[in-house]
Structure formats: C-alpha cells, structure tokens
Motif scaffolding. Structure first.
Motif, PDB file in Angstrom:
ATOM      1  N   SER A 116       0.825  -1.203   0.000  1.00  0.00           N
ATOM      2  CA  SER A 116       0.000   0.000   0.000  1.00  0.00           C
ATOM      3  C   SER A 116       0.862   1.257   0.000  1.00  0.00           C
ATOM      4  O   SER A 116       0.620   2.210  -0.746  1.00  0.00           O
ATOM      5  CB  SER A 116      -0.940  -0.004   1.205  1.00  0.00           C
ATOM      6  OG  SER A 116      -1.684   1.183   1.272  1.00  0.00           O
ATOM      7  N   THR A 119       2.372   1.555  -3.312  1.00  0.00           N
ATOM      8  CA  THR A 119       1.397   2.065  -4.269  1.00  0.00           C
ATOM      9  C   THR A 119       1.211   3.580  -4.114  1.00  0.00           C
ATOM     10  O   THR A 119       1.166   4.328  -5.093  1.00  0.00           O
ATOM     11  CB  THR A 119       0.050   1.352  -4.087  1.00  0.00           C
ATOM     12  OG1 THR A 119       0.243  -0.062  -4.222  1.00  0.00           O
ATOM     13  CG2 THR A 119      -0.963   1.829  -5.132  1.00  0.00           C
ATOM     14  N   LYS A 120       1.102   3.996  -2.842  1.00  0.00           N
ATOM     15  CA  LYS A 120       0.974   5.432  -2.596  1.00  0.00           C
ATOM     16  C   LYS A 120       2.197   6.185  -3.103  1.00  0.00           C
ATOM     17  O   LYS A 120       2.085   7.256  -3.714  1.00  0.00           O
ATOM     18  CB  LYS A 120       0.768   5.693  -1.106  1.00  0.00           C
ATOM     19  CG  LYS A 120      -0.576   5.223  -0.583  1.00  0.00           C
ATOM     20  CD  LYS A 120      -0.703   5.526   0.900  1.00  0.00           C
ATOM     21  CE  LYS A 120      -2.051   5.044   1.453  1.00  0.00           C
ATOM     22  NZ  LYS A 120      -2.177   5.319   2.901  1.00  0.00           N
ATOM     23  N   HIS A 122       4.171   5.172  -5.472  1.00  0.00           N
ATOM     24  CA  HIS A 122       4.143   5.166  -6.933  1.00  0.00           C
ATOM     25  C   HIS A 122       3.149   6.209  -7.468  1.00  0.00           C
ATOM     26  O   HIS A 122       3.444   6.920  -8.449  1.00  0.00           O
ATOM     27  CB  HIS A 122       3.753   3.774  -7.443  1.00  0.00           C
ATOM     28  CG  HIS A 122       4.850   2.750  -7.318  1.00  0.00           C
ATOM     29  ND1 HIS A 122       6.138   2.968  -7.772  1.00  0.00           N
ATOM     30  CD2 HIS A 122       4.853   1.495  -6.791  1.00  0.00           C
ATOM     31  CE1 HIS A 122       6.887   1.908  -7.540  1.00  0.00           C
ATOM     32  NE2 HIS A 122       6.130   0.990  -6.923  1.00  0.00           N
ATOM     33  N   GLN A 123       1.955   6.284  -6.811  1.00  0.00           N
ATOM     34  CA  GLN A 123       0.976   7.280  -7.251  1.00  0.00           C
ATOM     35  C   GLN A 123       1.508   8.696  -7.072  1.00  0.00           C
ATOM     36  O   GLN A 123       1.382   9.544  -7.958  1.00  0.00           O
ATOM     37  CB  GLN A 123      -0.335   7.113  -6.481  1.00  0.00           C
ATOM     38  CG  GLN A 123      -1.105   5.843  -6.826  1.00  0.00           C
ATOM     39  CD  GLN A 123      -2.372   5.708  -6.010  1.00  0.00           C
ATOM     40  OE1 GLN A 123      -2.601   6.500  -5.093  1.00  0.00           O
ATOM     41  NE2 GLN A 123      -3.190   4.707  -6.323  1.00  0.00           N
TER      42      GLN A 123
END
Length: 538
Positions: A116, A119-120, A122-123
């Motif tokens: 998570s 992902t954050k 990466h975003q």
C-alpha cells in the motif's frame, strides 16, 4: 527407576555401609604416590558403592514376588511420562505452528502495508512526474509562444524593411523616371525649337500659301452659293403660291412631329402604368395583359376565386394569431369602406411566415399584392429613383388596391446618417419617403426585415403597426409537422391513381417526436423537411 538403585526422587543418597570399606585405598601421599592430586587414570576416583547398592536392590527385587508388577508399573510410569512429554511436545509444536501462522499473518499484513505504501509512493511519484511533465509542456508551450512571437516580430520587421526598401526603390525609380522624362521633354523641346527656328521661313511660306488657297476656295464657294440661292430665292419670291404652300407645309410638319412625340410618351406611360409590371416588382397577383395571354385559365381561376381566410395554412402562436387576425379584419373593412390603409412592419428570423401572411392578407382583403425586395434597389444606381416612382405610379392605378410587400427592406431603407449609403441610394430613399409621406387608399405598405433597428428614423414615422414573427414554439412545431406530414406524405401516398402502402405506426406520436427534435427550426425549414420526406417515397 531411580528407586531400583536404592534412592527415590526427592531423597538424598543413602549413606555408605560402614561395614564396607572403600577398595583400593589411596595413600596419604596422593594417588600414584608422586605427591600431586591428579589421578593416574579416569577410573581412579570412581566410587562403586552406588553400583553395589543397585546390584543388591536388583537381587532383592528379583527375589520379591511383586517384581513383575513393579517393572510393569515402572514401565507404565515411563510410558505415561513419555506420553506427557509427547503431549507437551505437540502442544509446543502447535504453539510453534500458531506462532508461525501469526508470524505469516503479520508478515502478510506487513507486506500489504508495504505494498500500500509502495502504491501510494508510486501514485505520488506518478502525480509528481505528471506535474513535472505538464510543467515541462507548459514551459515548452511558453517557450514556443515566445519563439513564435519572436519569429513573428522578426518577420514583421523583415516585411517592414522589405516594404520600406520596396517603397524606397519605387520612389527612386519614379524619381529617375521623372528625371529621364524631364530630360527627354527638354531634349525634344530644344530639338523642336531648334528645328522650328531653322525652318521658320519655310513654315511661314507654307502657312501663307495654305491661307491664300483656302481664302480663294471659300470665296469661290460663296460666289457660287450666292448665285444659286439668289436665283432660287428670286424665282420663289416671284411665285406667291409656292410661298403659301411652303409655309403651310412647314407649319403642319412641326405640329405633327410635336403631337406624335407627346402622344407616344403619354401612351407609353399609360401602358407601362396600367398594363405592364415595374422592374422592381418581383411577383404580383395583379393581372397583366401578358400574363392573361400566357396563362388564361390561371387568370380566370384567380378572377372567379373567393377571398380566403387570412390564416389558412399559416401556423402562428395564439397571441400572434389573434393580433394578425385583427389586422386582417381591419384591412378588409378599410378595403370595403375605401378608407386609408395602415402600414405594417413585420420583423423576425427568416422563414417565420411573413411573406406568406402578406399574401394571405391581400387575398383575404380583396387586394392585389406586389412583392419587391430591397436588395434590387441598390444595384440600379441612378435609375433607382425613376424605378421607385414607377412602382408607386403603377400601384396608384389599381382599382382593387395593392398591398406592397417590401422584403429585406433594411437593405435600402437604412439610416441616411451613415457613410456606407451612396448618393444614388440616398436619392432613392428620399423618393420612397416622398411617395409614402401620406397614407393612401390605393396601396398598403408592408415592410419585412430581420434587423429593424437599421431603419431610418423617417421610416419609423410611417409605420402604424409592428408585429414580431418569432420562431415557432412546441405547439406550433407540432402543428407544422402534422400539416406538412399530411401534405407531403399522407396525401401523395393515399390519393391519386397510384396509392402506396404505408407502414402501421402511430403517426401522431411520430409527429410529436419529430416536433420535439426540430426545436429551433423555422416554418420554412420544417417545410423543406417535409419535402425531403416526400422525396423518400418510392
């Protein structure tokens, strides 16, 4: 089996037997007799007392009658202990497995949290990269815009420089051409003057000879003409009858020429005013001699036809329909009472029924209509004034009265204060204002325009009624669609010799759906849509 060796758990070892002495006593000097504490081998300090007691206990146990039960009991105790140890081992293994499961779950949770977070990250990284990309793109656009402006400025400067150079070149060429022309003229003048100075005597002699010859010729002509005229005049004067006949003939000839010219002009104006059609009139219901000869049946039907309803085939909103019906009734009463007609201005988008209502109004009132357009006036130039007077002269000769409909009237009735209007158009406008200065019982003026604010202020003074023809609303569109659907689809399909088979569907619902679809369209556009439906019929 600890009790087999003479002691139990929780008890101290039994004391050694006093009757037994330790074997292999050690001398005081230590083991080995060498005087140190280190034994000679690993069995030197072994105490066999415990083994002896265990042996005795084993012999006693063998002699006992419960030896077998004791061994079984000992074996069961050992098995119980082993089972307890195995149960504890399994509990330990289960606890270990549970710990492993907890560890796996915790690792999975940590992995999910890590994913998570990744992902954050990466975003965030993607958003930051996108922001950077947009900023780079905006910077590139700004740089490109700056470059384009710079290039445009340079091009403009280059064009200005080229234009300045071209102008300078042209001016220089003109100056050189002017200088060369002046030099040529001066050279020609000098040469001509020099030639004339050199040939002045010859030229004067030639002029003198030509003048003498011309004088001699004129004198001879005068003498001959005088002699002939004198002889004829003397002969004519001497005969009084010839003088009388000649004077009467000349008088009659002058009177005949003058009368024929005036009679021809009067007859031409009469024919043009009563039988012809002015050039500015595009369409009229007034019967002319030429139209009667070309279309006798059509003219006969028009003569014997009865007045129609002013709103027949015209679809308007209820308030507008009520107002135009009042205008139609008032116009019909004015026609019957031979009163003064009221002038009307109709404005609105194209195709809303202005021209159609004007024709219906003329037919309902028993008048003739004449349609002219303002766009035909400006190209006539100086002839516009004459053509405008011919229109009103032609209208005044009608016995039934003429409804003069001027379409696109703002094309030549615009404000005279503007600089865009020419002198010829201004003169034509003044002629129109002169002929419409007073209300007439011969013609009724109906103006149509899309931009009434461009009218000259004098035109507004001549208007009695102003009617706004707006685009059709939902109910009017539904009526128009049903009207044209019946006229162009149902009528041709069901009437006549060749009837067509139509599909079965709800025509009313279909017309209502089409009316909702054609929102914003005028009546003329809906009529063209109906014609397109008719073209689709097999």
């Amino acid at each position: 089996m600890s009790w087999l060796f003479g002691w139990r758990r929780g008890q101290s070892a039994p004391p050694p037997d006093s009757s037994e002495t330790p074997s292999n006593p050690q001398p005081d000097g230590g083991s080995g007799g060498n005087g140190d504490d280190t034994p000679k081998d690993k069995w030197s300090n072994f105490d066999p007392t415990g083994l002896e007691r265990a042996a005795r206990a084993a012999r006693e146990l063998d002699k006992s009658q419960h030896a077998k039960e004791a061994l079984d009991l000992a074996r069961l105790q050992e098995q119980t202990l082993q089972m307890e140890h195995q149960g504890k081992l399994k509990e330990y293994e289960a606890a270990i497995e549970q710990l492993k499961g907890e560890q796996i779950r915790s690792q999975g949770e940590e992995r999910r949290k890590t994913l998570s977070e990744e992902t954050k990250q990466h975003q965030a990284r993607a958003q930051y990269q996108d922001k950077l990309a947009r900023q780079r793109y905006e910077d590139q656009l700004r740089q490109q815009q700056v470059l384009n402006e710079e290039n445009l400025r340079k091009q403009e400067e280059s064009v200005h420089k080229q234009e300045a150079m071209r102008k300078a070149t042209i001016e220089h060429e003109m100056e050189l051409r002017h200088k060369n022309e002046m030099l040529r003229v001066e050279a020609e003048s000098s040469a001509r003057a020099r030639v004339e100075r050199e040939n002045a005597d010859i030229i004067r002699e030639q002029i003198r000879l030509k003048a003498a010859e011309h004088r001699q010729t004129v004198l001879e002509s005068i003498r001959t003409a005088g002699a002939v005229f004198g002889e004829g005049f003397r002969a004519f004067v001497s005969d009084w009858d010839k003088v009388t006949v000649t004077a009467a003939g000349l008088t009659l000839l002058a009177v005949g020429v003058y009368s024929a010219r005036n009679a021809t002009a009067v007859a031409g104006r009469y024919i043009e005013a009563r039988l012809g059609k002015p050039s500015l009139v595009r369409e009229t219901s007034r019967i002319t001699v030429g139209e009667g000869i070309k279309h006798p049946i059509k003219v006969t039907k028009r003569v014997i036809s009865k007045p129609q309803d002013a709103l027949e085939g015209v679809v308007l909103s209820p308030p507008l329909e009520e107002r135009v019906r009042d205008i139609a009734i008032a116009t019909r009463n004015t026609r019957k009472n031979r009163g003064l007609y009221r002038n009307i201005l109709m404005y609105g988008p194209p195709g809303t029924g202005k021209t159609l209502f004007a024709k219906k109004l003329a037919s309902h009132s028993g008048m003739d209509y004449a349609i002219m357009t303002g766009g035909d006036v400006a190209p006539m130039g100086r002839d516009g004034v004459t053509a405008m007077h011919k229109v009103f002269d032609w209208a005044n000769t009608s016995r039934r009265g003429v409804l003069l409909f001027v379409d696109e009237a703002d094309a030549f009735l615009r404000k005279r204060s503007t600089e865009k209007i020419s002198e010829d158009l201004r003169a034509t406008l003044n002629a129109f204002l002169y002929r419409t200065g007073e209300q007439s019982n011969k013609f009724m003026l109906v103006l149509a325009s899309n931009q009434p604010e461009q009218f000259d202020w004098a035109i507004n003074d001549r208007i009695d009624e102003i009617v706004n023809f707006a685009l059709p609303g939902p109910d009017e569109r539904d009526r128009l669609v049903r009207l044209y659907f019946d006229r162009y689809v149902l009528g041709p399909a069901t009437g006549g010799r060749q009837r067509l088979k139509l599909a079965k569907f709800d025509y009313g619902e279909k017309c209502s759906e089409i009316a909702r679809t054609v929102e914003g369209m005028s009546g003329r556009e809906i009529s063209k849509l109906g014609v397109a439906w008719q073209n689709l019929l097999p």
